[in-house]
Design an enzyme around this catalytic site. Structure first.
Site, PDB file in Angstrom:
ATOM      1  CB  ALA A  46      30.427  60.094  53.248  1.00 59.13           C
ATOM      2  CB  CYS A 130      24.520  62.430  53.095  1.00 52.05           C
ATOM      3  SG  CYS A 130      24.146  62.574  51.527  1.00 52.05           S
ATOM      4  CG  ASN A 192      25.708  67.988  53.969  1.00 55.80           C
ATOM      5  OD1 ASN A 192      25.754  68.110  53.149  1.00 55.80           O
ATOM      6  ND2 ASN A 192      26.017  66.503  54.549  1.00 55.80           N
ATOM      7  N   GLY A 243      29.575  76.266  54.156  1.00 54.08           N
ATOM      8  CA  GLY A 243      29.129  76.932  53.445  1.00 54.08           C
ATOM      9  C   GLY A 243      29.393  77.922  52.369  1.00 54.08           C
TER      10      GLY A 243
END
Lengths: 304, 259
Positions: A46, A130, A192, A243
């Site tokens: 990021a 996040c 995420n 994931g």
């Protein structure tokens, strides 16, 4: 015919495998170990407008078949990424997906506008999920209306297609997916990490300095598969699934659930060669399944 | 170069309470460039436990393609590692990080090597290389108690060796600093590895000497990609300067890392 090639908005992938953001830095460390041109794409760490140090340590804790992390978006800032990190990656024949983060809409817009002009950035991944930063991030990822507005604002300035990274920490993941699609997203990346906590066995206090962290690794794969399965049936834009992917069968599972490409995260820490290994093994697995082209897998879990 | 090697266990034995010495053979040994580097070990073929375990290298024998690691079996991962037997295969990533600069001490000079607990092992290869170069090594090794003391004789064979134990069951009662205050400070260099409070005390006691400290931090990837093991540096006051213990360290000149 390249039976592994996939075409997604902005991305001509020679195979559907890519390291996930935050698990691959800006590629340099892994570039010392193997040729990054083998990868379908790279999702870089990021990037925020300003340099960020991130959270205090300890930042990671191991859990059953997984790990918690609370790094806190440490990164060298937009100018550092544009001047040092992205140019280094230009020597590889691999499209870059730039993960964009911020605290408010204006931050996301500024980073998106500039980073999307970099020659090797072929798509953006909007980090609205996040769990480890105090403001921004997760708030954008849990309210459909705010997520839609942010997506639209970034779409308006981006020179490349925009993918939005969804958080699993919501009641209705489909509502979030539909909202970012309505906001103009070209694709979705999911999932995420799941917010979790581990306590110290002796003191009873949280192990991670940030107290909570994002759970990743094989432990979260069933949650991710379920969410990709649900979302892929309500949106028309493609999904990059992730994931807990560690092996070639996990890739088959994610694509069967409805993903058009698959990202590998935490497994890079366990086996730094996991991405090239999976890519190498994919054709043989397709043979075993009697499948000519990998795209035939996409969404077969719910195809009539 | 960092490689992933399937190394063979040549031997494994418990050398003190819960302290294991494991010898491993494989081509990875040929890649080791300095004492103080470490390896990242997968203790299981499954994903339980998931992450690798960073363990320092205690000794290398390049002619035999063999290295020795010494570790404490404490949690799930290291306990599983302690169950490996001669002939077993272990997935090892390494060598990782930057070790101790041997060349910072010249022949004829004296170096003090200060280790605490499971921070002692990398000092053994360091001392071997320093003494081979003609450096006079003084060892100060701190442990909890006599039960967990290891390599006392091995270090003594290389140079003057002092032991400190918290309970006084071996050597000086107390910490390495108790020994340090009693020995001459007529030396050129110090090298240290151990828990953070010990490194802090060593660095403060020898503030005018040239020294190198090896740090420990929780790690993820071990190669510098995950940003789990960062430490602030004393470089400036902006709070933004940092180092990664795994790939920038684990050894840093004294004074660099904020303790």
């Amino acid at each position: 015919m390249n039976r592994l090639a996939m075409t997604l908005p902005g991305l001509e992938l020679k195979n559907p495998i890519m390291p996930a953001s935050g698990c691959f830095g800006f590629g340099k460390e892994y570039g010392n170990l193997y040729d990054l041109s083998q990868l379908g794409a790279i999702m870089i760490k990021a990037t925020t407008e300003e340099t960020r140090y991130g959270n205090p340590t300890p930042r990671v804790a191991e859990t059953s078949s997984g790990m918690l992390n609370a790094i806190g978006l440490q990164n060298p800032g937009l100018q550092g990424v544009l001047n040092n990190e992205l140019p280094w990656l230009e020597k590889f024949d691999v499209p870059i997906i730039a993960n964009v983060a911020g605290s408010e809409t204006a931050d996301y817009v500024e980073v998106a506008k500039q980073i999307s002009k970099a020659p090797n950035v072929h798509a953006l991944e909007l980090n609205i999920s996040c769990p480890n930063v105090k403001c921004g991030g997760i708030l954008f990822g849990t309210d459909p209306e705010i997520a839609k507005e942010l997506t639209a604002a970034v779409k308006a300035v981006s020179s490349v297609p925009v993918y939005v990274k969804l958080s699993p920490n919501v009641t209705d993941i489909k509502a979030m997916a539909l909202a970012v699609e309505a906001g103009g997203a070209d694709g979705i990346t999911m999932i995420n990490t799941l917010v979790g906590m581990r306590l110290d066995e002796r003191t009873g206090k949280p192990v991670i300095a940030n107290k909570t962290g994002g759970l990743s690794g094989p432990a979260i794969k069933p949650v991710a598969i379920r969410m990709v399965y649900e979302v892929s049936q309500v949106v028309t834009i493609p999904i990059i699934g992730m994931g807990g992917v560690t092996c070639v069968q996990d890739v088959v599972d994610f694509m069967s659930a409805g993903a058009s490409a698959v990202a590998v995260g935490t497994a890079n820490f366990v086996d730094p060669f996991v991405c090239p290994t999976i890519i190498e093994q994919l054709p043989a697995r397709l043979d075993e399944l009697g499948i000519d082209h990998i795209s035939e897998l996409v969404g077969r879990s719910h195809r009539i | 170069m960092i490689i992933q090697d399937l190394m063979i266990v040549a031997s494994q034995q418990e050398i003190a309470k819960n302290i294991f010495e494991m010898k491993l053979t494989g081509k990875l040994v040929g890649e080791i460039t300095s004492p103080g580097q470490f390896v990242h070990i997968r203790v299981s073929d499954s994903f339980e436990p998931l992450l690798r375990r960073p363990i320092s290298i205690a000794e290398i024998s390049p002619e035999k393609n063999e290295m020795t690691i010494i570790y404490r079996a404490e949690g799930r991962g290291t306990s599983l590692l302690s169950e490996k037997r001669e002939g077993d295969v272990v997935n090892v990533l390494g060598p990782l990080g930057n070790g101790f600069p041997v060349e910072e001490t010249s022949a004829g000079q004296t170096a003090v090597l200060i280790g605490g607990g499971i921070g002692v092992p990398p000092l053994y290869e360091l001392s071997k290389q320093l003494t081979a170069n003609g450096v006079n090594c003084i060892h100060i090794l701190g442990f909890e108690s006599d039960q967990v003391v290891f390599y006392e004789e091995e270090f003594a064979a290389l140079g003057e060796t002092y032991i400190a134990t918290v309970d006084g069951s071996n050597g000086t009662q107390g910490f390495v600093t108790n020994v340090m205050s009693e020995i001459s400070d007529d030396f050129e260099t110090f090298y240290s590895c151990g828990p953070m409070p010990m490194l802090d005390a060593v660095q403060k006691a020898y503030v005018h000497k040239k020294g190198f400290l090896s740090f420990e931090q929780r790690m993820g990837c071990g190669i510098g990609a995950c940003f789990a093991c960062v430490c602030h540096t004393n470089e400036n006051a902006t709070d933004q300067a940092y180092v990664k213990v795994c790939s920038d360290g684990p050894v840093f000149p004294a004074g660099v890392v904020q303790i």
